[in-house]
Motif scaffolding. Sequence first.
Motif, short mmCIF file in Angstrom:
data_model
loop_
_atom_site.label_atom_id
_atom_site.label_comp_id
_atom_site.label_asym_id
_atom_site.label_seq_id
_atom_site.Cartn_x
_atom_site.Cartn_y
_atom_site.Cartn_z
N PHE A 18 72.40 28.03 38.83
CA PHE A 18 72.87 28.98 39.84
C PHE A 18 72.15 28.75 41.17
O PHE A 18 72.75 28.78 42.25
N GLY A 19 70.86 28.51 41.12
CA GLY A 19 70.09 28.26 42.33
C GLY A 19 70.50 26.97 43.02
O GLY A 19 70.66 26.91 44.24
N MET A 25 76.11 25.00 48.11
CA MET A 25 77.20 25.63 48.86
C MET A 25 76.72 26.04 50.25
O MET A 25 77.45 25.91 51.23
N SER A 26 75.50 26.54 50.34
CA SER A 26 74.96 26.92 51.65
C SER A 26 74.83 25.71 52.56
O SER A 26 75.17 25.78 53.75
N ALA A 27 74.36 24.59 52.02
CA ALA A 27 74.22 23.38 52.82
C ALA A 27 75.59 22.85 53.26
O ALA A 27 75.75 22.42 54.41
N TYR A 31 76.75 22.40 57.24
CA TYR A 31 77.17 21.14 57.86
C TYR A 31 78.63 21.15 58.27
O TYR A 31 79.01 20.47 59.22
N GLN A 32 79.47 21.92 57.58
CA GLN A 32 80.87 22.03 57.99
C GLN A 32 81.01 22.78 59.31
O GLN A 32 81.95 22.56 60.05
N ARG A 37 75.32 28.67 61.80
CA ARG A 37 75.50 29.61 60.69
C ARG A 37 76.98 29.99 60.56
O ARG A 37 77.72 29.96 61.54
N THR A 38 77.39 30.39 59.36
CA THR A 38 78.79 30.74 59.14
C THR A 38 79.12 32.04 59.86
O THR A 38 78.27 32.91 60.03
N ARG A 39 80.36 32.14 60.29
CA ARG A 39 80.81 33.34 60.98
C ARG A 39 81.23 34.40 59.97
O ARG A 39 81.82 34.09 58.95
N ARG A 40 80.98 35.64 60.30
CA ARG A 40 81.34 36.75 59.43
C ARG A 40 82.08 37.79 60.26
O ARG A 40 81.81 37.96 61.44
#
Length: 86
Positions: A18-19, A25-27, A31-32, A37-40
């Motif tokens: 899980f870690g 997924m965070s990485a 990079y995408q 940082r991802t937008r929310r």
Amino acid sequence: MPVPFETLIPYGIITAMFGISGAGMSAIKYYQNGGKRTRRGIDQWDRVLMDRDRRLTGDIRGQTDAPTAPDGFELSNPWRVEKRMS
């Protein structure tokens, strides 16, 4: 009564996986998004601006400070116009 350590090995493997998958997924998201940082909480206005940025630079998070638009941008209008009734 003690618990043999062999029974805890699967739980350790599951926790580690899980870690590892969460960090992966965070990485990938980092990079995408071009190292940002991802937008929310994206609303319609943000979607329009993100589409404009994509059409200008080719990247959804890219921005440019060029005073003129690149060639072909004037033909890349995101607004859809309904056809006239005749």
